[in-house]
Scaffold this motif. Structure first.
Motif, PDB file in Angstrom:
ATOM      1  N   VAL A 278       0.834  -1.205   0.000  1.00 20.75           N
ATOM      2  CA  VAL A 278       0.000   0.000   0.000  1.00 20.75           C
ATOM      3  C   VAL A 278       0.868   1.254   0.000  1.00 20.75           C
ATOM      4  CG1 VAL A 278      -1.614   1.346   1.387  1.00 20.75           C
ATOM      5  CG2 VAL A 278      -2.013  -1.091   1.038  1.00 20.75           C
ATOM      6  N   GLU A 279       1.984   1.213   0.713  1.00 17.85           N
ATOM      7  CA  GLU A 279       2.863   2.377   0.821  1.00 17.85           C
ATOM      8  C   GLU A 279       3.990   2.369  -0.205  1.00 17.85           C
ATOM      9  OE1 GLU A 279       2.148   4.809   2.823  1.00 17.85           O
ATOM     10  OE2 GLU A 279       0.444   3.705   3.673  1.00 17.85           O
ATOM     11  N   ALA A 280       4.091   1.322  -1.008  1.00 24.76           N
ATOM     12  CA  ALA A 280       5.226   1.183  -1.927  1.00 24.76           C
ATOM     13  C   ALA A 280       5.100   2.138  -3.112  1.00 24.76           C
ATOM     14  CB  ALA A 280       5.310  -0.255  -2.426  1.00 24.76           C
ATOM     15  N   ASN A 281       6.256   2.584  -3.602  1.00 26.40           N
ATOM     16  CA  ASN A 281       6.287   3.349  -4.848  1.00 26.40           C
ATOM     17  C   ASN A 281       6.401   2.366  -6.020  1.00 26.40           C
ATOM     18  OD1 ASN A 281       9.026   2.545  -4.954  1.00 26.40           O
ATOM     19  ND2 ASN A 281       9.661   4.382  -3.850  1.00 26.40           N
ATOM     20  N   ALA A 282       6.553   2.883  -7.232  1.00 30.63           N
ATOM     21  CA  ALA A 282       6.554   2.027  -8.417  1.00 30.63           C
ATOM     22  C   ALA A 282       7.686   1.003  -8.381  1.00 30.63           C
ATOM     23  CB  ALA A 282       6.657   2.894  -9.672  1.00 30.63           C
ATOM     24  N   THR A 283       8.881   1.448  -7.998  1.00 28.11           N
ATOM     25  CA  THR A 283      10.029   0.524  -7.952  1.00 28.11           C
ATOM     26  C   THR A 283       9.821  -0.558  -6.901  1.00 28.11           C
ATOM     27  OG1 THR A 283      11.487   2.330  -8.634  1.00 28.11           O
ATOM     28  CG2 THR A 283      12.517   0.379  -7.654  1.00 28.11           C
ATOM     29  N   GLU A 284       9.329  -0.183  -5.750  1.00 31.61           N
ATOM     30  CA  GLU A 284       9.105  -1.157  -4.669  1.00 31.61           C
ATOM     31  C   GLU A 284       7.991  -2.135  -5.027  1.00 31.61           C
ATOM     32  OE1 GLU A 284      10.469   1.871  -1.059  1.00 31.61           O
ATOM     33  OE2 GLU A 284       8.381   1.722  -1.681  1.00 31.61           O
ATOM     34  N   ARG A 285       6.975  -1.664  -5.773  1.00 31.97           N
ATOM     35  CA  ARG A 285       5.913  -2.578  -6.209  1.00 31.97           C
ATOM     36  C   ARG A 285       6.459  -3.625  -7.168  1.00 31.97           C
ATOM     37  NH1 ARG A 285       2.425   2.040  -6.357  1.00 31.97           N
ATOM     38  NH2 ARG A 285       2.892   2.285  -8.577  1.00 31.97           N
ATOM     39  N   LEU A 286       7.366  -3.226  -8.052  1.00 35.19           N
ATOM     40  CA  LEU A 286       7.965  -4.193  -8.977  1.00 35.19           C
ATOM     41  C   LEU A 286       8.727  -5.278  -8.223  1.00 35.19           C
ATOM     42  CD1 LEU A 286       9.274  -1.888 -11.867  1.00 35.19           C
ATOM     43  CD2 LEU A 286       7.296  -3.419 -11.890  1.00 35.19           C
ATOM     44  N   GLU A 287       9.391  -4.913  -7.134  1.00 33.99           N
ATOM     45  CA  GLU A 287      10.108  -5.907  -6.331  1.00 33.99           C
ATOM     46  C   GLU A 287       9.134  -6.914  -5.722  1.00 33.99           C
ATOM     47  OE1 GLU A 287      12.209  -3.553  -3.517  1.00 33.99           O
ATOM     48  OE2 GLU A 287      13.952  -3.253  -4.818  1.00 33.99           O
ATOM     49  N   VAL A 288       7.981  -6.420  -5.246  1.00 34.78           N
ATOM     50  CA  VAL A 288       6.979  -7.316  -4.675  1.00 34.78           C
ATOM     51  C   VAL A 288       6.416  -8.241  -5.752  1.00 34.78           C
ATOM     52  CG1 VAL A 288       4.746  -7.433  -3.515  1.00 34.78           C
ATOM     53  CG2 VAL A 288       6.405  -5.695  -2.854  1.00 34.78           C
ATOM     54  N   ILE A 289       6.140  -7.695  -6.934  1.00 29.54           N
ATOM     55  CA  ILE A 289       5.593  -8.512  -8.024  1.00 29.54           C
ATOM     56  C   ILE A 289       6.582  -9.597  -8.424  1.00 29.54           C
ATOM     57  CG2 ILE A 289       4.854  -8.470 -10.431  1.00 29.54           C
ATOM     58  CD1 ILE A 289       3.753  -5.639  -9.891  1.00 29.54           C
ATOM     59  N   ASP A 290       7.858  -9.240  -8.550  1.00 34.69           N
ATOM     60  CA  ASP A 290       8.879 -10.236  -8.896  1.00 34.69           C
ATOM     61  C   ASP A 290       8.987 -11.322  -7.828  1.00 34.69           C
ATOM     62  OD1 ASP A 290       9.445  -8.912 -11.218  1.00 34.69           O
ATOM     63  OD2 ASP A 290      11.139  -7.778 -10.390  1.00 34.69           O
ATOM     64  N   LEU A 291       8.789 -10.951  -6.578  1.00 35.46           N
ATOM     65  CA  LEU A 291       8.908 -11.913  -5.482  1.00 35.46           C
ATOM     66  C   LEU A 291       7.715 -12.860  -5.420  1.00 35.46           C
ATOM     67  CD1 LEU A 291      10.424 -12.838  -2.880  1.00 35.46           C
ATOM     68  CD2 LEU A 291       9.062 -11.124  -1.643  1.00 35.46           C
ATOM     69  N   LEU A 292       6.513 -12.359  -5.739  1.00 38.73           N
ATOM     70  CA  LEU A 292       5.300 -13.127  -5.473  1.00 38.73           C
ATOM     71  C   LEU A 292       4.595 -13.681  -6.698  1.00 38.73           C
ATOM     72  CD1 LEU A 292       3.615 -10.838  -2.781  1.00 38.73           C
ATOM     73  CD2 LEU A 292       4.933 -12.914  -2.390  1.00 38.73           C
ATOM     74  N   ARG A 293       4.968 -13.304  -7.883  1.00 40.07           N
ATOM     75  CA  ARG A 293       4.140 -13.651  -9.043  1.00 40.07           C
ATOM     76  C   ARG A 293       3.995 -15.161  -9.254  1.00 40.07           C
ATOM     77  NH1 ARG A 293       8.356 -11.290 -13.619  1.00 40.07           N
ATOM     78  NH2 ARG A 293      10.088 -12.728 -13.178  1.00 40.07           N
ATOM     79  N   GLU A 294       4.987 -15.943  -8.857  1.00 39.52           N
ATOM     80  CA  GLU A 294       4.893 -17.395  -9.005  1.00 39.52           C
ATOM     81  C   GLU A 294       4.425 -18.074  -7.724  1.00 39.52           C
ATOM     82  OE1 GLU A 294       8.458 -19.032 -10.573  1.00 39.52           O
ATOM     83  OE2 GLU A 294       8.534 -17.668 -12.287  1.00 39.52           O
ATOM     84  N   GLN A 295       4.194 -17.315  -6.661  1.00 41.83           N
ATOM     85  CA  GLN A 295       3.728 -17.884  -5.391  1.00 41.83           C
ATOM     86  C   GLN A 295       2.440 -17.215  -4.921  1.00 41.83           C
ATOM     87  OE1 GLN A 295       6.856 -18.686  -2.400  1.00 41.83           O
ATOM     88  NE2 GLN A 295       8.273 -17.682  -3.788  1.00 41.83           N
ATOM     89  N   LEU A 296       1.794 -16.504  -5.825  1.00 43.08           N
ATOM     90  CA  LEU A 296       0.627 -15.711  -5.422  1.00 43.08           C
ATOM     91  C   LEU A 296      -0.523 -16.596  -4.947  1.00 43.08           C
ATOM     92  CD1 LEU A 296       0.358 -12.663  -5.367  1.00 43.08           C
ATOM     93  CD2 LEU A 296      -0.951 -12.777  -7.482  1.00 43.08           C
ATOM     94  N   ALA A 297      -0.645 -17.791  -5.516  1.00 42.06           N
ATOM     95  CA  ALA A 297      -1.733 -18.684  -5.116  1.00 42.06           C
ATOM     96  C   ALA A 297      -1.608 -19.143  -3.671  1.00 42.06           C
ATOM     97  CB  ALA A 297      -1.776 -19.898  -6.040  1.00 42.06           C
ATOM     98  N   GLU A 298      -0.432 -19.010  -3.074  1.00 41.71           N
ATOM     99  CA  GLU A 298      -0.207 -19.480  -1.707  1.00 41.71           C
ATOM    100  C   GLU A 298      -0.676 -18.481  -0.651  1.00 41.71           C
ATOM    101  OE1 GLU A 298       3.776 -20.759  -1.054  1.00 41.71           O
ATOM    102  OE2 GLU A 298       3.984 -21.647  -3.029  1.00 41.71           O
TER     103      GLU A 298
END
Length: 660
Positions: free
Chosen positions: A341-361
């Motif tokens: 919620v507080e992340a900027n664009a760069t920080e959101r990309l880091e979260v997406i890269d971390l979770l995109r293959e584990q999002l179902a969990e």
């Protein structure tokens, strides 16, 4: 006459030792050795062992030794050492005596008796018991385990249980810290805490004060901490949570302690305590600080200069936990939703890269699905392909989950590649479509997809708010028009749902929770033969099967009225918003024709279905092709309609007004 010592195998009970032998007289002409097969020789040896030490067995041994010596003499080189010969002679004179026939006699030496398996096992058990007794607190553990075994009995009176618990406390008092880390003692202390009184539980906590984190990291001790949270009162839980404070960042990465922190966070802490536990992930100073830690949004407002440091520490803790397999923990979900919620664009990309293959969990919790919805809305087309690939094996589980269905709905509302999406998920839906139609969470997903977005008449406010947020955020990453996306999805999904609804029509019409899904399916499914078949089946179920008292449920009139009107009433629009795709079904005309043909028009007008007849008469004003047969059927039974109106049926009264 002295016995002659023989070189060969000693077949006595003592074993197979070799002894020297020298012939009494030199052989004149050596005879060829007698050939004995290995199997035959072994058999002979076994027979010799079994025979008593008499003259007959000795003769057989002599013959076997002679054959063996012949073999050895033919292969060995002759000995020329006089000293060796003299030593052999001395040994022969001392140890061997020839018998009357000139043959040597073997002296049988008995060996030690062989130990049986039973005797060996008894010795091992005795040694094991001695080792146990040598360990510290052996007596305490023995008594505690005996009492624990009695406490586990199902049929045990309250007085007996209280007596056993008291005895168990007397045995373990002042020794809890010494024995708790043993697997068998841990179960005893767990039973004492479970069945003990409030004072007894607090006594255990006082003895373990300062060692709860160490106990949580123990393979067996962690179960006692969980029992403390489960059976302890508010004071006991507060003491456990206090012990965990300051160590969450380390414990959340520990294989055993992570589950203790997760249970405490999810089940036994208040909102303020949860914020304090999550706050330890913001940095070391917040872990040391034992006061109240505000949520991240408020903290960043209070300390804007430390934003980068706090966000960096928080993401590092999240990343470490996810990489260690703790992505499913609710405390990580809370930290993630605060962060994204507080992340900027760069920080959101880091979260997406971390979770995109584990999002179902992570979609099985309220915080987790919020993270998933935001990740889907902000993700690029490439990221969404990986997300769909991760969700595909878990389609059924996600659709039937209390929160997971919203993540699936977010995908169907945001993904532009509808061909890939329907190819991935429609077969998975089709495989278990009947089970999905019976599940209340899956029905919410279908309603959202059929109507093109969240509808407040079917969803609660929090669900509507989250899916509306997805529709807003995806505007920056999705290019396809919402209407086009919805039509392309329904072209593939609607046939599957129509076939399943036709197969399970009776159950869906009788279920007030399933009827709205059937209604939206008819209103929004594209024109096709399966839709027409379903329409005919619905009319037949309500009309041809009998009078309205038998065929109509309490929710059926509203269902039929909406189909006759062709859409829902919209207060903001000030009227009925009709579905353009359902107009081609010609539902009002088909229903009116069947009512007249089965002579049920008047009975419907005098029952709870009176508003359905009213909608048909109003539909006539907007294009009902043939109004006369319906009106004529109603006028023929006008008296029964008047009776219903006099009894307070408002719909019957309005029907009479239109007939006049």
């Amino acid at each position: 006459m002295p016995a002659v010592k023989r070189r060969g195998t000693d077949y006595s009970a003592g074993g197979s030792r070799r002894v020297k032998r020298q012939a009494s007289a030199p052989a004149s002409t050596p005879k060829p050795p007698k050939q004995v097969k290995p199997q035959q020789q072994v058999k002979q040896q076994q027979q010799v062992k079994q025979q008593p030490a008499n003259q007959e067995s000795e003769d057989e041994l002599d013959e076997l030794d002679m054959s063996s010596d012949s073999d050895n003499s033919s292969s060995e080189a002759p000995q020329d050492d006089d000293d060796d010969d003299s030593e052999d002679d001395d040994e022969e004179d001392a140890n061997s005596q020839p018998d009357a026939a000139g043959q040597s006699q073997i002296q049988m030496v008995p060996g030690p008796p062989k130990e049986t398996a039973r005797e060996s096992h008894i010795k091992q058990k005795i040694a094991q018991q001695e080792r146990k007794q040598a360990k510290p607190h052996y007596d305490i553990l023995t008594q505690a385990k005996s009492l624990w075994s009695s406490l586990n009995k199902k049929k045990l009176s309250r007085k007996e249980r209280e007596k056993l618990v008291g005895e168990l406390f007397d045995v373990c008092r002042d020794n809890v810290c010494d024995i708790i880390f043993k697997h068998d003692a841990s179960r005893c202390i767990q039973a004492a805490f479970k069945y003990g009184t409030r004072e007894q539980r607090l006594q255990i906590l006082r003895e373990l004060e300062g060692r709860i984190p160490e106990l949580a990291e123990s393979t067996y001790g962690k179960f006692l901490v969980v029992k403390m949270l489960l059976y302890g009162d508010e004071k006991a839980r507060a003491l456990v949570v206090k012990e965990l404070r300051g160590k969450v960042r380390k414990m959340i990465r520990h294989r055993e302690a992570a589950y203790v922190v997760e249970d405490a966070f999810r089940e036994y802490t208040s909102a303020a305590q949860q914020d304090a536990l999550v706050g330890e992930l913001y940095g070391a100073e917040f872990a040391v600080f034992q006061g109240q830690v505000p949520p991240l949004h408020d903290l960043l407002k209070q300390q804007p200069a430390k934003r980068d440091l706090i966000m960096s520490n928080l993401f590092a803790a999240i990343k470490a936990s996810v990489e260690k397999g703790s992505a499913g923990f609710t405390i990580i979900h809370r930290a993630l939703v605060y962060y994204i919620v507080e992340a900027n664009a760069t920080e959101r990309l880091e979260v997406i890269d971390l979770l995109r293959e584990q999002l179902a969990e992570i979609v099985h919790t309220r915080d987790g699905v919020q993270v998933a919805a935001r990740v889907i809305a902000h993700a690029t087309a490439k990221d969404r392909k990986l997300i769909m690939k991760a969700f595909k094996p878990h389609t059924f589980q996600a659709l039937t989950d209390e929160y997971g269905w919203m993540a699936m709905a977010a995908l169907f509302l945001a993904v532009d590649d509808t061909v890939l999406m329907t190819k991935a998920f429609v077969p998975e839906i089709q495989a278990k479509v009947l089970d999905l139609l019976e599940n209340r969470h899956a029905r919410k997903f279908f309603l959202t997809v059929l109507t093109g977005g969240p509808q407040r008449k079917y969803l609660v406010d929090k669900e509507v708010d989250l899916l509306t947020l997805v529709q807003e955020l995806k505007q920056a990453t999705s290019k396809k028009d919402d209407g086009t996306r919805s039509r392309e999805v329904l072209d593939q999904l609607a046939p599957v749902l129509l076939a399943a609804a036709t197969e399970n029509l009776k159950g869906m019409l009788a279920d007030p929770n399933a009827a709205p899904l059937l209604l939206e399916l008819l209103l929004h499914a594209p024109e096709s033969q399966p839709r027409e078949t379903l329409v005919d089946a619905i009319i037949s179920s309500f009309v041809a099967a009998g009078p309205p008292s038998r065929t109509l449920s309490s929710h059926s009139p509203r269902f039929l009225k909406t189909l006759v009107q062709g859409g829902h009433f919209d207060k903001s629009a000030g009227g009925i918003v009709r579905s353009p795709t359902f107009a081609t079904a010609d539902f009002p005309q088909k229903l009116a024709t069947e009512l007249v043909a089965n002579d049920h028009a008047a009975s419907w007008a005098a029952s709870d279905a009176s508003f359905v007849i009213l909608a048909l008469l109003e539909a006539h004003e907007q294009g009902l092709k043939d109004k006369q047969p319906l009106k004529q059927a109603l006028l023929e039974h006008k008296h029964s309609i008047e009776q219903a109106a006099n009894k307070g049926n408002k719909g019957s009264k309005l029907v009479l007004d239109l007939l006049e």
